[in-house]
Design a protein around this motif. Structure first.
Motif, PDB file in Angstrom:
ATOM      1  N   VAL A  52       0.834  -1.202   0.000  1.00 33.57           N
ATOM      2  CA  VAL A  52       0.000   0.000   0.000  1.00 33.57           C
ATOM      3  C   VAL A  52       0.867   1.249   0.000  1.00 33.57           C
ATOM      4  O   VAL A  52       0.625   2.197  -0.758  1.00 33.57           O
ATOM      5  N   GLN A  53       1.907   1.250   0.826  1.00 30.99           N
ATOM      6  CA  GLN A  53       2.789   2.411   0.883  1.00 30.99           C
ATOM      7  C   GLN A  53       3.463   2.643  -0.466  1.00 30.99           C
ATOM      8  O   GLN A  53       3.538   3.774  -0.943  1.00 30.99           O
ATOM      9  N   ASP A  54       3.931   1.581  -1.092  1.00 33.70           N
ATOM     10  CA  ASP A  54       4.579   1.707  -2.385  1.00 33.70           C
ATOM     11  C   ASP A  54       3.599   2.230  -3.442  1.00 33.70           C
ATOM     12  O   ASP A  54       3.949   3.088  -4.253  1.00 33.70           O
ATOM     13  N   ALA A  55       2.377   1.724  -3.427  1.00 37.55           N
ATOM     14  CA  ALA A  55       1.370   2.190  -4.395  1.00 37.55           C
ATOM     15  C   ALA A  55       1.067   3.672  -4.189  1.00 37.55           C
ATOM     16  O   ALA A  55       0.935   4.433  -5.155  1.00 37.55           O
ATOM     17  N   VAL A  60       1.701   9.341  -6.054  1.00 32.64           N
ATOM     18  CA  VAL A  60       2.110  10.725  -5.800  1.00 32.64           C
ATOM     19  C   VAL A  60       3.230  11.133  -6.739  1.00 32.64           C
ATOM     20  O   VAL A  60       3.209  12.222  -7.319  1.00 32.64           O
ATOM     21  N   LYS A  61       4.196  10.252  -6.910  1.00 34.10           N
ATOM     22  CA  LYS A  61       5.365  10.590  -7.724  1.00 34.10           C
ATOM     23  C   LYS A  61       5.041  10.747  -9.207  1.00 34.10           C
ATOM     24  O   LYS A  61       5.503  11.676  -9.856  1.00 34.10           O
ATOM     25  N   HIS A  62       4.217   9.836  -9.731  1.00 27.13           N
ATOM     26  CA  HIS A  62       4.007   9.804 -11.185  1.00 27.13           C
ATOM     27  C   HIS A  62       2.684  10.402 -11.664  1.00 27.13           C
ATOM     28  O   HIS A  62       2.571  10.732 -12.853  1.00 27.13           O
ATOM     29  N   TYR A  63       1.687  10.497 -10.798  1.00 28.79           N
ATOM     30  CA  TYR A  63       0.359  10.887 -11.272  1.00 28.79           C
ATOM     31  C   TYR A  63      -0.249  12.045 -10.491  1.00 28.79           C
ATOM     32  O   TYR A  63      -1.452  12.264 -10.550  1.00 28.79           O
ATOM     33  N   ARG A  64       0.545  12.769  -9.751  1.00 24.45           N
ATOM     34  CA  ARG A  64       0.060  13.890  -8.943  1.00 24.45           C
ATOM     35  C   ARG A  64      -0.730  14.908  -9.778  1.00 24.45           C
ATOM     36  O   ARG A  64      -1.727  15.453  -9.319  1.00 24.45           O
ATOM     37  N   GLU A  65      -0.309  15.152 -10.998  1.00 22.40           N
ATOM     38  CA  GLU A  65      -0.929  16.192 -11.827  1.00 22.40           C
ATOM     39  C   GLU A  65      -2.167  15.707 -12.579  1.00 22.40           C
ATOM     40  O   GLU A  65      -2.826  16.503 -13.239  1.00 22.40           O
ATOM     41  N   ARG A  66      -2.493  14.433 -12.494  1.00 28.94           N
ATOM     42  CA  ARG A  66      -3.683  13.912 -13.173  1.00 28.94           C
ATOM     43  C   ARG A  66      -4.939  14.438 -12.496  1.00 28.94           C
ATOM     44  O   ARG A  66      -4.933  14.750 -11.300  1.00 28.94           O
ATOM     45  N   PRO A  67      -6.059  14.485 -13.219  1.00 27.65           N
ATOM     46  CA  PRO A  67      -7.322  14.907 -12.597  1.00 27.65           C
ATOM     47  C   PRO A  67      -7.745  13.942 -11.487  1.00 27.65           C
ATOM     48  O   PRO A  67      -7.441  12.749 -11.536  1.00 27.65           O
ATOM     49  N   ALA A  68      -8.451  14.476 -10.511  1.00 30.59           N
ATOM     50  CA  ALA A  68      -8.864  13.689  -9.336  1.00 30.59           C
ATOM     51  C   ALA A  68      -9.716  12.478  -9.725  1.00 30.59           C
ATOM     52  O   ALA A  68      -9.682  11.457  -9.040  1.00 30.59           O
ATOM     53  N   ILE A  78      -2.029   0.310  -9.739  1.00 26.61           N
ATOM     54  CA  ILE A  78      -0.680   0.263  -9.176  1.00 26.61           C
ATOM     55  C   ILE A  78      -0.625  -0.753  -8.040  1.00 26.61           C
ATOM     56  O   ILE A  78       0.288  -1.576  -7.967  1.00 26.61           O
ATOM     57  N   LEU A  79      -1.606  -0.701  -7.138  1.00 28.93           N
ATOM     58  CA  LEU A  79      -1.628  -1.620  -6.000  1.00 28.93           C
ATOM     59  C   LEU A  79      -1.758  -3.068  -6.478  1.00 28.93           C
ATOM     60  O   LEU A  79      -1.060  -3.961  -5.976  1.00 28.93           O
ATOM     61  N   ARG A  80      -2.613  -3.324  -7.438  1.00 29.31           N
ATOM     62  CA  ARG A  80      -2.794  -4.686  -7.962  1.00 29.31           C
ATOM     63  C   ARG A  80      -1.480  -5.220  -8.518  1.00 29.31           C
ATOM     64  O   ARG A  80      -1.074  -6.351  -8.229  1.00 29.31           O
TER      65      ARG A  80
END
Length: 194
Positions: A52-55, A60-68, A78-80
């Motif tokens: 969970v922490q890694d996901a 945050v690192k790669h998709y922060r700027e994507r729409p909510a 990512i978690l899967r």
């Protein structure tokens, strides 16, 4: 029994989650459900926490700027993938340990066990009827991996078919097929709780 069924039904089918305004709010909202999903699939608390922490960090690192509206399917995908990676590593480790002499070192002491013991249902112990949850958890764990993923993303997380398909990396038709088969299997396994 009815209160447990009502609690499970309310949790599984509630669609009251609104899209959070910030990524921090989204992560706070999804944290407990993500941990439950990871723990059910990995069957070890520490591995689930790491997944969970890694996901969360990757989101945050790669998709922060994507729409909510895109955060949920991205996060669950990512978690899967992280869960699948951890399961594959365990399998490889157990094979390597077997090749190295059957799980004992030169002194005759047992090597570390790579397959952790199943410690039960975990975080949902708060339910009034722990046995019904335990039976549900066992039935979900017995599902094939893709059916389990479809069930958990659609029913426990509340993603729609398109979001689930995006998170699982498959077509919407595949999601529907996996979910239908999972529901059929769970109905058969949990017949005594009807």
């Amino acid at each position: 029994m009815n209160s447990v069924a009502g609690t499970l039904e309310a949790e599984l089918f509630s669609d009251t989650r609104e899209t959070p305004a910030t990524l921090d709010a989204f992560l706070a909202q999804v944290e407990r459900r993500a941990f439950r999903m990871a723990e059910m699939q990995l069957r070890q608390r520490e591995d689930a926490m790491d997944a969970v922490q890694d996901a969360m960090l990757r989101l945050v690192k790669h998709y922060r700027e994507r729409p909510a509206t895109e955060w949920a399917p991205l996060f669950w995908g990512i978690l899967r993938r992280r869960i699948v990676d951890l399961q594959r590593r365990r399998k490889v480790r157990s094979i390597v340990v077997g090749w190295l002499g059957g799980g004992r070192d030169d002194d005759g002491d047992e090597l570390p066990a790579w397959e952790p013991a199943d410690h039960g249902p975990g975080p949902l112990d708060r339910l009034q009827d722990a046995q019904s949850y335990a039976d549900l958890a066992v039935a979900v764990k017995q599902l094939p991996r893709r059916q389990r993923e479809a069930f958990m993303l659609r029913m426990l997380e509340g993603l729609d078919v398109a979001e689930t398909a995006q998170a699982m990396g498959c077509s919407e038709g595949s999601v529907k097929t996996h979910l239908s088969r999972a529901m059929h299997h769970l109905r058969d396994q949990l017949e005594d709780w009807r």
